[in-house]
Write a protein that holds these residues in place. Sequence first.
Motif, PDB file in Angstrom:
ATOM      1  N   PRO A   4       0.993  -1.217  -0.036  1.00 35.30           N
ATOM      2  CA  PRO A   4       0.074   0.179  -0.179  1.00 35.30           C
ATOM      3  C   PRO A   4       0.952   1.132   0.124  1.00 35.30           C
ATOM      4  N   GLU A   5       0.205   2.475  -0.141  1.00 40.63           N
ATOM      5  CA  GLU A   5       0.933   3.787  -0.347  1.00 40.63           C
ATOM      6  C   GLU A   5       1.815   3.902   0.992  1.00 40.63           C
ATOM      7  N   SER A   6       1.250   3.256   2.279  1.00 38.26           N
ATOM      8  CA  SER A   6       1.925   3.888   3.416  1.00 38.26           C
ATOM      9  C   SER A   6       3.041   2.628   3.661  1.00 38.26           C
TER      10      SER A   6
ATOM     11  N   GLU B  10      -3.927  -4.450  -6.959  1.00 37.89           N
ATOM     12  CA  GLU B  10      -3.928  -3.174  -7.077  1.00 37.89           C
ATOM     13  C   GLU B  10      -4.929  -2.751  -6.260  1.00 37.89           C
TER      14      GLU B  10
ATOM     15  N   ALA C 172      -4.574  -0.403  -2.770  1.00 34.94           N
ATOM     16  CA  ALA C 172      -5.267   1.007  -2.590  1.00 34.94           C
ATOM     17  C   ALA C 172      -5.807   1.036  -1.231  1.00 34.94           C
TER      18      ALA C 172
END
Length: 232
Positions: free
Chosen positions: A21-23, A47, A51
Amino acid sequence: MSERVDVTLPDGTMPAHRWLPESGTGPGVLLLQEIFGISPYIRRRAEDLAALGYVVLAPEVFWRLGVSDVPNGPSMLEEAMGLLGRLDWDAAVADSTQALRALRDDETVTGGAGVVGFCFGGGLGYAVVAGEPADALVSFYGSALPQLVDAVPSVSTPSLHVFGESDAYLPMDVVERITERVTGGDAPAEVVTYPGADHAFDNDDFVNHDADASAAAWARTEEFLARTLPTG
């Protein structure tokens, strides 16, 4: 973007793919493929899960057959069914169980771990959590469920089961029997069906894709995971 990782097994190394994930950290989701392998569709769903904040691990369950994915095309179903006929089911369950353990041990996984599976992977996921409980299971039209629900011990993992009401492989009388069994145990189990939807309706690369049912089922999946495997 995914990265290639390896899952160490007693008799070999199974290739897998990991999405962060982005984090960079989060709860884990073991993503189990359809009979088409780690296809573009499965990658897109990975994906989507990343997200939402999950660390996603998708093992190449057909690795013992030397296959990562079945190319899209007119012969894809015939080729995939041929692979399924050669598959060692017990080995696939054991390999996927080890992948779940590896996911839990991943340094990027903070929190629990769940399983999301489609078709072949939906039944495989049920078999995995029967022996290795997880925090959540989402099974889309698990093709092996009719043979599993009577044979495996009671599953303690909260589960969501998704079916199409026009499924040529899992007709509604079979879905009703599955529903009776999976909701008859101690663990919370939810079953949702979608009118007019056939098998593999979530796969937007396949002829049976049903956009409305797919969108509704994915929204239900997101809501279920938010309750059972929260990201924050």
